[in-house]
Design a protein around this motif. Structure first.
Motif, PDB file in Angstrom:
ATOM      1  N   ALA A 180       1.034  -1.133   0.026  1.00  0.00           N
ATOM      2  CA  ALA A 180       0.185  -0.137   0.013  1.00  0.00           C
ATOM      3  C   ALA A 180       0.808   1.279   0.275  1.00  0.00           C
ATOM      4  CB  ALA A 180      -1.102  -0.234   1.218  1.00  0.00           C
ATOM      5  N   MET A 183       2.485   1.974  -3.449  1.00  0.00           N
ATOM      6  CA  MET A 183       1.410   2.339  -4.343  1.00  0.00           C
ATOM      7  C   MET A 183       0.671   3.691  -4.033  1.00  0.00           C
ATOM      8  SD  MET A 183      -2.383   2.459  -4.484  1.00  0.00           S
ATOM      9  CE  MET A 183      -2.840   1.482  -2.884  1.00  0.00           C
ATOM     10  N   ARG A 184       0.152   3.980  -3.044  1.00  0.00           N
ATOM     11  CA  ARG A 184      -0.162   5.538  -2.762  1.00  0.00           C
ATOM     12  C   ARG A 184       0.798   6.547  -3.196  1.00  0.00           C
ATOM     13  NH1 ARG A 184      -3.367   5.200   3.111  1.00  0.00           N
ATOM     14  NH2 ARG A 184      -3.107   7.394   2.765  1.00  0.00           N
ATOM     15  N   THR A 195      -5.629   7.274  -3.058  1.00  0.00           N
ATOM     16  CA  THR A 195      -6.844   6.094  -2.394  1.00  0.00           C
ATOM     17  C   THR A 195      -7.898   6.030  -3.304  1.00  0.00           C
ATOM     18  OG1 THR A 195      -7.650   7.982  -0.991  1.00  0.00           O
ATOM     19  CG2 THR A 195      -5.808   6.282   0.072  1.00  0.00           C
ATOM     20  N   GLU A 197     -10.953   3.249  -5.086  1.00  0.00           N
ATOM     21  CA  GLU A 197     -11.156   1.898  -6.062  1.00  0.00           C
ATOM     22  C   GLU A 197     -10.452   1.886  -7.165  1.00  0.00           C
ATOM     23  OE1 GLU A 197     -12.199  -1.822  -6.514  1.00  0.00           O
ATOM     24  OE2 GLU A 197     -12.220  -0.776  -4.639  1.00  0.00           O
ATOM     25  N   THR A 199      -8.020   3.488  -8.087  1.00  0.00           N
ATOM     26  CA  THR A 199      -6.406   3.640  -8.028  1.00  0.00           C
ATOM     27  C   THR A 199      -6.083   2.049  -7.559  1.00  0.00           C
ATOM     28  OG1 THR A 199      -6.058   5.762  -7.193  1.00  0.00           O
ATOM     29  CG2 THR A 199      -4.629   4.271  -6.653  1.00  0.00           C
ATOM     30  N   ARG A 200      -6.824   1.359  -6.714  1.00  0.00           N
ATOM     31  CA  ARG A 200      -6.655   0.214  -6.334  1.00  0.00           C
ATOM     32  C   ARG A 200      -6.837  -0.751  -7.598  1.00  0.00           C
ATOM     33  NH1 ARG A 200      -8.580  -4.336  -5.908  1.00  0.00           N
ATOM     34  NH2 ARG A 200     -10.880  -3.560  -6.512  1.00  0.00           N
ATOM     35  N   ARG A 201      -7.836  -0.595  -8.345  1.00  0.00           N
ATOM     36  CA  ARG A 201      -7.832  -1.636  -9.649  1.00  0.00           C
ATOM     37  C   ARG A 201      -6.495  -1.361 -10.615  1.00  0.00           C
ATOM     38  NH1 ARG A 201     -13.413  -0.195  -9.766  1.00  0.00           N
ATOM     39  NH2 ARG A 201     -12.923   1.665 -11.119  1.00  0.00           N
ATOM     40  N   ASP A 204      -3.836  -3.334  -9.016  1.00  0.00           N
ATOM     41  CA  ASP A 204      -3.623  -4.565  -9.152  1.00  0.00           C
ATOM     42  C   ASP A 204      -3.810  -5.192 -10.475  1.00  0.00           C
ATOM     43  OD1 ASP A 204      -4.568  -4.918  -6.615  1.00  0.00           O
ATOM     44  OD2 ASP A 204      -6.922  -5.077  -6.726  1.00  0.00           O
TER      45      ASP A 204
END
Length: 436
Positions: A180, A183-184, A195, A197, A199-201, A204
């Motif tokens: 994390a 990534m951030r 942060t 969804e 960004t998370r995708r 991933d």
């Protein structure tokens, strides 16, 4: 350059129908007898104890070993420090444009390594003056990052992440912290929200495209990464900001939007997962090696030594594909044919017994190849920025949770099943709960 003049015209791209004579026509048989004695780059040895496999390959084949990639595709694994240095220093013999590959006729469209080798108009595949132009844009965009501000931002992100599990007395650091934090940091550097969804995708999909697990579709994931970054470039073209993307778009070199997209993929991919694995492997060393047990808590010298030792012994990117031979050439006693693919064995080269006799690795120096070498090495100042992220992540965690210990026995830790990246699946820890 026009198609008529370009000997590498009509490259293969994930998701496109390949042209005749380039990638992927089903039913073609591999040449028989090529790379006799080739060893598959797969299996439990690579996942858990790759150093043992490297030693075995050296004994059997010397500094350049014949190997088989996914699907039985032949390549050469360059194991020797001297040989990796030579390959990466001689672009006129071992170039980066993958359209030279003599195996394209045998590559299916869904081949899992296409995100690595399928030609894209990216800095990774450029050569000569064009590479210098593109790498120069990245370098100047990264030079715009103030390292003190970056350290402060990493500290804030680290504190936020630690606060989420500090009161519980336990954590699984790979998910809760290690992946994390970079990534951030990296997406924020590039002008995206740190942060959310979306960004998370993106992260991933980057992971899947570069280090796919069972059931993952790396080609589709890579396509989604490109689409999200095209949207980011469109947004920054309209409203520039103080970020890497905007600096690339406004650079005097005048990169096209698609060139910026492709180079952003390289920047984010190179910064996020390798930095996460660097953090992970350093924490593992600090928590399992008694040499660091006495003064690791808040000990900046020990953390620095651990970070550098990891780059020698457990480098985050253990193998990199690759280079393609421009013409027939001898390397390490092997006859390399024009168009052959060479995989750079960075981890093997770093522990080459010709460099470090009797297995003693001089972790106090920085002559490792973990950031590669030559014109295509990780561009300055990227290694310095990665060091800021990794050092801040490790030091902050140890300062906030000084009695941090592993929650399992060291031999229970499991490495990711990857021949390319070196990092743990999980890193469970326990500590005295901290009341916020």
């Amino acid at each position: 350059m026009t198609d008529q003049a370009d000997p590498f015209a009509h490259p293969a791209r994930p998701g496109e129908e390949p042209p005749p004579g380039c990638p992927a026509h089903a039913g073609a048989a591999l040449p028989t007898g090529q790379h006799a004695g080739a060893v598959p780059l797969a299996g439990l040895e690579y996942q858990q104890s790759p150093s043992e496999l490297y030693r075995a390959l050296r004994r059997e084949h010397g500094p350049v070993a014949p190997v088989l990639l996914d699907g039985g595709i032949p390549a050469w694994l360059v194991l020797g420090y001297t040989e990796v240095t030579y390959v990466t220093s001689h672009d006129e013999l071992f170039a980066r444009d993958s359209r030279r590959w003599n195996q394209w006729a045998h590559i299916p469209q869904d081949w899992p390594l296409l995100p690595f080798v399928g030609y894209q108009p990216s800095v990774l595949f450029t050569e000569g003056e064009e590479h210098r132009r593109r790498a120069g844009v990245i370098t100047e965009a990264l030079e715009g990052i103030d390292q003190f501000e970056l350290s402060h931002e990493c500290l804030l992100i680290a504190d936020d992440l630690i606060a989420r599990f500090a009161g519980s007395g336990q954590a699984e650091l790979m998910a809760d912290y290690v992946h994390a934090l970079p990534m951030r940091t990296v997406v924020q550097m590039c002008g995206m929200p740190a942060t959310g969804e979306d960004t998370r995708r993106l992260v991933d999909d980057l992971r899947i495209s570069l280090d796919a697990g069972e059931g993952d579709d790396p080609v589709a994931a890579y396509a989604r990464v490109g689409e999200r970054l095209r949207q980011l470039v469109k947004e920054k073209r309209a409203v520039p900001g103080a970020d890497v993307t905007s600096r690339m778009l406004t650079h005097p070199a005048g990169l096209t939007d698609e060139e910026v997209v492709q180079d952003l993929i390289s920047v984010i991919a190179a910064a996020q997962q390798p930095t996460a694995n660097w953090i992970c492997n350093t924490l593992r060393l600090l928590l399992t090696d008694e040499r660091f047990a006495v003064n690791v808590s808040g000990g900046r010298l020990s953390v620095g030594e651990a970070l550098n030792e990891v780059l020698w012994l457990d480098t985050p990117t253990q193998n990199f594909i690759g280079r393609w031979a421009v013409r027939d050439v001898q390397l390490g006693g092997r006859q390399i044919r024009a168009g052959d693919c060479l995989v750079l064995g960075l981890a093997a080269a770093n522990t080459d017994p010709q460099i470090w006799p009797e297995g003693h690795v001089g972790a106090e120096n920085a002559a490792h190849l973990s950031f590669s070498n030559g014109e295509h090495r990780c561009p300055y100042p990227a290694p310095l920025l990665a060091d800021v992220m990794a050092r801040t992540a490790v030091e902050t965690l140890l300062e906030r949770l000084p009695d941090l210990v592993l929650a399992v026995e060291p031999e229970e830790l499991v490495w990711r099943p990857s021949i390319w990246m070196r990092g743990l699946l999980d890193l469970p820890v326990r500590f005295t709960p901290v009341v916020q």
